[in-house]
Design an enzyme around this catalytic site. Structure first.
Site, PDB file in Angstrom:
ATOM      1  N   THR B 187       0.689  -1.282   0.091  1.00 15.79           N
ATOM      2  CA  THR B 187       0.045  -0.165  -0.087  1.00 15.79           C
ATOM      3  C   THR B 187       0.849   1.241  -0.092  1.00 15.79           C
ATOM      4  O   THR B 187       0.618   2.302  -0.324  1.00 15.79           O
ATOM      5  CB  THR B 187      -0.933   0.042   1.163  1.00 15.79           C
ATOM      6  OG1 THR B 187      -0.174  -0.282   2.485  1.00 15.79           O
ATOM      7  CG2 THR B 187      -1.856  -0.973   1.246  1.00 15.79           C
ATOM      8  N   ASP B 188       1.830   1.091   0.636  1.00 18.70           N
ATOM      9  CA  ASP B 188       2.809   2.232   0.679  1.00 18.70           C
ATOM     10  C   ASP B 188       2.927   3.188  -0.589  1.00 18.70           C
ATOM     11  O   ASP B 188       2.954   4.574  -0.541  1.00 18.70           O
ATOM     12  CB  ASP B 188       4.129   2.102   1.210  1.00 18.70           C
ATOM     13  CG  ASP B 188       4.153   1.802   2.819  1.00 18.70           C
ATOM     14  OD1 ASP B 188       5.281   1.547   3.253  1.00 18.70           O
ATOM     15  OD2 ASP B 188       3.052   1.744   3.187  1.00 18.70           O
ATOM     16  N   LYS B 266      -2.314   7.854  -0.302  1.00 18.14           N
ATOM     17  CA  LYS B 266      -2.403   7.299   0.865  1.00 18.14           C
ATOM     18  C   LYS B 266      -2.235   8.420   1.824  1.00 18.14           C
ATOM     19  O   LYS B 266      -1.342   9.205   1.746  1.00 18.14           O
ATOM     20  CB  LYS B 266      -1.172   6.170   0.999  1.00 18.14           C
ATOM     21  CG  LYS B 266      -1.245   5.466   2.376  1.00 18.14           C
ATOM     22  CD  LYS B 266      -0.329   4.320   2.248  1.00 18.14           C
ATOM     23  CE  LYS B 266      -0.306   3.776   3.706  1.00 18.14           C
ATOM     24  NZ  LYS B 266       0.346   2.320   3.761  1.00 18.14           N
TER      25      LYS B 266
END
Lengths: 663, 465
Positions: B187-188, B266
């Protein structure tokens, strides 16, 4: 027939031969420890509130093991497909409790307390404490696992029981029973879970204030041989924990679970026991339940019913086939629910097989159906093997038997509810009967008022733990161990040993063991040779009474107490004056005992001076004609204020007067 | 003379712990009884995590807990047995249904599903269709799944090479007939990759859905399975043929959001609900087999559309988040080191301080392409409002509308991969491909609610987040 006391006394155990049964019991005690913060985050510990600021809803999924199997407990929870709602309060939780932030480093003060307790329990201390994840899918922890770590293993505590193994049975043993060691398997430090608020159908609600608080877990070996021993051991463990002064007190700060087994049975865990005095009845009923299930297994075997040979047929019961008037079924029809029946041959008489006082095998099945199929409005099934709470109207019972083609010896069980849940329910009915052919299933059960238990969940395997990679291990250095060991408090059994020679009553000894005044008591007893019981009563009961009246007895210094007992020793004060003296002094600092006594006219009088007081009291009118009451009233009058005349002398004087017919 | 040792026998252990193991003739997976100064410990010796100190040996005790024993306190050790771990996961065939759509799952890293070896505590990734079927059986109800592992990296280690490689793999799968693509990704940096793929895989005929998990998939509370199920559904049946990111909407298990790949970012280090669309609304919600579109302007699924693979990248690009007193030598250093593209995240409407102007001018003269975005993430660059903005434009800095800095970085690298001609690059940068530049910001494109306000507390109480 149940070997039970018809009075259903919650403290009385069943009359069974526990030795012959091979009764074995172990305790698991969870006690909150006194810290400012929670274990893995910086939220304040001990803030309880019903205020809700927000909610979060989650689901839990089980994780496959390497063998491609799901842990049976996890699978069970998943089958129930519950929606889990967490009630959040801003003051007591942060994003860690919501499982939206990783853990902070473990609270080291909590680790210190855990190490101290591990040493008191005689445990071996680990070199590095690794934090593990213990999976729970019931939703009680938002991450789906509890972070837990072991600080000590293989300890033991000295235990003196009044029901030692040699005597066995229900007879009381001798009061000078030999001392033995109770093994402590492990001493762990872990985070507490949420508090359940409600659990209905497919939604369960939890409150998160308690989540994350540090808990000590003490696990004993299953070596308790008699139900009453269980209460005694529980009490001892509680005393050891409280002797540190570092455990939380109050409702909800301790939770005790027991595990019970009998020869041929299975280790069953019972959770949710509110108080120690309720243990004995609970575990005795569980022993009985296991025995009855073993008998049931034998009966099934005798009838030739095995796990694989169990026959059954399923029949739908829609409104067109039969319009039920039995209330629960009538309402189910109205709500458009499915009604289904499962016919099982050969088990006539087994559904109302008693397994607990007033509870039958049908209750065992109903418990499974309630938890796993979420059909939780009880009763959740009917069957044709009884005329008790599980029965239909007689004519409907007959109709059902006819419609399912039930023959003699067959039993028909009826379930109702949403389609999928009924299917799950039928599967659980069959599963539970199959398990009955094997004996006692491995379960976690919930304690209920009255001492019986109900199914809670399948017992998770010992291996549902794996390392928590979010946290580093805590190194326990020899220096740290030494520092803690050097300042360990005196263990209760050592204190009890010391108290044994003083003549202190058992009741007062129990309280003095844990009292902060223990050392003071000990010194005064040795220095003054006053009666131990009298000294103890002052330091325990009179202080408590003073506090209740709004005073601050903690302000009275040790030196002041010494002076009081010195006055008593040389007769400058009488014992009868003490409660009031303590109460007054605890509200007024600075004043000394003698000046209070003088002001309140509580100083002892010479014997010559008693007589006039007694005589004038005898002349007082009272309403009562009864001699007994008059004597008591007179005694009371003469004690106002107290301390002038020793009570015993007053009693003697009055007795004399009675004999002389002056009363 | 010492015997040759299999390094696996001492995995993760360094001296003195390793020497202790050798001395007592035990190894990882030995079942031992250890007599120590603190008592007797019995259990299985586990591999050591390499980041841990070299003074302790880890044992898994019979009760399932792991403990560390200090080597100096070990007296004697007896080996009771040896049980080597074999992490072989039994395969179960993923059911095939000719009626269902065919979805390909490309793995680039991150663990979308896993299994636990309870005996040792290891978490084993599950990736093949058979393994995924075991972990998330619901997938079989949605589509036929093929899986291909193309990379296995933490997402901060993604490079333009991996973006290009992924784009090519997508192209291959779509040509082979996939009805939808799902990409498992850490996800980063998912939002960087989603932007890159949008530019590199243009006009896709089918949905390309990126998916990850904020909570590792071995946890019962993980968002992995739900994200994967919803992503697979969107890939198989969804009508939105774009590169989208599929992650949790609220932090409750309620629905996933499908975010346009060029406008997603994010926004929190750990919350499940970390991905948000910036200056716009998400494209749709997806949950339990239902997609509800929020936007109506999206490319629709069309089997007959020909996808255009345009996978190039010049990595001599950087992002500069301007801060007060940024010094000109920084710009000069970038130029001296060969950087050809700079995306500036300027303050306010797109500004930086005057001392930088000469350095910027020098850079542009040297052939560097400089584009302005906003450090505030939300909102448009608007450099006419203040004369400083006009001055900056006069230097040759190009305003990049409402492109998010990260997306602008990816696009500039991609543009420079084609040409360095100033006007060509500008044309590429300012012609929107899929939403990275929008003409209108909807009134609900920026909704950051502050906690503590009475109306927000009311709102939270009424809705499950």
């Amino acid at each position: 027939m149940t070997p039970d006391d018809p009075a259903n006394n919650p403290y009385r155990i069943l009359d069974l031969d526990y030795q012959a049964l091979g009764f074995r019991c172990g305790l698991e005690v969870h006690h909150q420890i006194l810290t400012e913060r929670k274990l893995f985050c910086h939220c304040p510990a001990g803030l309880y509130s019903t205020k809700v600021d927000a909610e979060v809803m989650r689901h839990m999924r089980p994780t496959l093991s390497e063998l491609g199997e799901y842990d049976p407990c996890a699978l069970m929870e998943f089958k129930t497909k519950k929606e889990i709602v967490y009630l959040l309060n801003k003051e007591s939780v942060c994003t860690y409790e919501m499982d939206d932030t990783p853990p902070f480093p473990i609270d080291q003060k909590a680790v210190d307390i855990a190490l101290e307790i591990a040493m008191l329990f005689g445990c071996q201390i680990v070199g590095e404490a690794h934090i593990a994840r213990k999976q729970y899918l019931d939703g009680s922890i938002p991450t789906g696992f509890q972070r837990t770590t072991l600080v000590g293993v293989s300890g033991s505590i000295p235990f003196t029981s009044h029901f030692p193994p040699a005597s066995g049975g229900t007879k009381g043993g001798s009061t000078t029973a030999p001392e033995r060691q109770i093994g402590i398997i492990q001493l762990g430090l872990e985070e507490d879970a949420c508090r359940e608020v409600s659990d209905m159908r497919h939604e369960v609600q939890f409150r998160t204030d308690r989540l994350g608080m540090p808990l000590i877990e003490v696990v004993t070996e299953s070596v308790l041989h008699h139900p009453y021993e269980v209460a005694e051991a529980g009490k001892l463990i509680s005393q050891i924990l409280r002797s540190t002064g570092k455990v939380r007190r109050g409702i909800g700060s301790v939770r005790q679970d027991v595990n019970v087994s009998v020869t041929g049975g299975t280790r069953v865990e019972i959770k949710g026991v509110p108080r120690i005095p309720l243990f004995p009845r609970l575990v005795s009923i569980e022993a009985y339940r296991q025995k009855r299930l073993l008998d049931l297994r034998d009966e099934l075997k005798r009838r030739g019913i095995t796990e694989t040979s169990l026959e059954f047929s399923i029949h739908e019961m829609p409104a067109e086939r039969i319009h039920f008037r039995t209330p629960k079924l009538a309402s189910a029809l109205e709500r458009g629910m499915r009604i289904a029946a499962v016919r099982i041959p050969g088990i006539q008489g087994l559904l109302h097989w008693e397994v607990q006082p007033g509870r039958t095998f049908a209750h065992e099945i109903a418990g499974r159906v309630r938890v796993i199929a979420c059909l939780d409005e009880m009763p959740n099934l009917f069957h044709t093997d009884t005329d008790g709470e599980f029965s239909l109207f007689p004519e409907e019972q007959t109709a059902v038997r006819v419609m399912t083609g039930a023959k003699n010896g067959d039993v028909v069980i009826i379930l109702w509810g949403p389609d999928e849940d009924v299917t799950t329910g039928i599967n659980e009915v069959l599963a539970r009967i199959r398990e009955a052919t094997q004996g006692v299933p491995s379960e976690t059960r919930q304690a209920r008022k009255g001492g019986w238990t109900d199914f809670e969940r399948l017992l998770p395997g010992p291996n549902r733990m794996y390392p928590d990679t979010d946290t580093p291990p805590t190194i326990v250095t020899p220096e740290r161990v030494k520092r803690i060991r050097d300042s360990l408090p005196e263990p209760p059994w050592s204190r009890r040993e010391r108290l044994r020679g003083t003549g202190l009553s058992d009741a007062l000894a129990d309280q003095m063991l844990l009292s902060p005044f223990f050392d003071l008591f000990w010194n005064i007893r040795n220095e003054t040779k006053l009666s131990a019981n009298r000294i103890a009563r002052v330091l325990i009961q009179d202080i408590r009474a003073a506090r209740r009246h709004g005073g601050h007895p903690d302000r009275i210094t040790d030196d002041a107490w010494r002076k009081l007992f010195a006055h008593l020793q040389c007769g400058e004060l009488n014992w009868e004056a003490v409660p009031q003296l303590v109460r007054i002094r605890s509200r007024r600092s600075g004043a000394d005992w003698m000046s209070i006594a003088t002001k309140q006219q509580m100083l002892p009088l010479a014997e010559n001076d008693w007589q006039p007081i007694v005589d004038s009291a005898l002349n007082l009118q009272t309403r009562t004609k009864f001699k007994e009451s008059r004597i008591r009233w007179l005694m009371g009058q003469l004690q106002r204020p107290p301390g002038r005349i020793p009570a015993q002398r007053v009693a003697e004087l009055l007795a004399q007067k009675v004999r002389d017919n002056h009363v | 003379m010492s015997e040759p040792h299999d390094p696996e026998d001492y995995r993760g252990y360094r001296d003195p712990a390793k020497a202790t193991l050798i001395k007592h003739k035990i190894r990882v997976w030995s079942d031992v009884k250890m007599d120590t100064a603190d008592g007797v410990f019995e259990g299985l010796i586990l591999p050591r995590a390499e980041t841990e100190n070299p003074f302790h040996i880890v044992l898994k005790l019979r009760n399932g807990y792991n403990v560390g024993v200090h080597v100096d306190r070990i007296h004697t050790v007896t080996e009771l047995g040896y049980k080597k771990a074999h992490y072989k996961i039994p395969e179960k065939a993923f059911p095939y249904d000719p009626v269902k759509p065919n979805v390909t799952l490309l793995g680039t890293g991150g663990t979308i599903a896993s299994r636990l070896d309870y005996r040792t505590g290891a978490v084993i990734p599950a990736f093949s269709p058979g393994e995924l079927y075991g972990a998330v059986p619901e997938l079989a109800d949605i589509a036929n799944l093929t899986t291909k592992k193309i990379y296995a990296v933490f997402s901060e280690n993604m490079t333009p090479e991996t973006w290009i490689g992924t784009a090519k793999a997508i192209d291959e799968e779509i040509r082979a007939g996939a009805d939808g693509i799902v990409i498992g990704h850490g996800t980063d940096t998912m939002h960087y990759t989603s932007a890159a793929l949008t530019f590199m895989v243009q006009d896709p005929p089918v949905p390309i859905i990126m998916v990850g998990s904020q909570r590792s998939s071995d946890r019962p509370s993980s968002d992995a399975a739900l994200n994967l199920i919803d992503a697979t559904y969107a890939a198989a049946y969804g009508d939105i043929a774009e590169v989208l990111v599929c992650m949790f909407g609220p932090t409750s298990d309620q629905y996933d959001l499908l975010h346009r790949g060029t406008r997603v970012r994010k926004m929190h280090s750990s919350y499940r609900s970390t991905f948000r669309t910036i200056s716009d609304t998400p494209v749709a919600t997806v949950r339990k087999g239902e997609i509800r579109t929020i936007k109506t302007d999206y490319r629709r699924r069309d089997k007959n559309r020909e996808l255009k693979l345009d996978a190039v990248f010049d990595d001599r690009v950087t992002i500069l988040y301007y801060y007060p007193n940024m010094k000109p030598d920084l710009i000069d250093a970038l130029v001296a080191n060969g950087y050809k593209g700079i995306v500036i995240a300027g303050t306010g409407l797109g500004h930086f301080n005057k001392p930088l102007y000469p350095a910027i001018k020098r850079a542009i003269a040297a052939g560097v392409h400089i584009y302005m975005t906003v450090e505030t993430l939300w909102g448009y660059v608007q450099m006419y409002v203040y004369d400083t903005g006009r001055d900056i434009m006069d230097l040759g800095v190009v305003p990049a509308g409402n492109m998010i800095p990260e997306t602008a970085y990816v696009k500039l690298g991609w543009a420079l991969g084609h040409t360095h001609d100033r006007e060509e690059v500008k044309k590429l940068m300012l012609t929107p491909i899929c939403g990275e530049l929008t003409e209108r910001e909807p009134i609900d494109g920026y909704l950051i609610m502050q906690g503590g306000l009475p109306e927000i507390e009311q709102f939270l109480l009424k809705h499950r987040r």
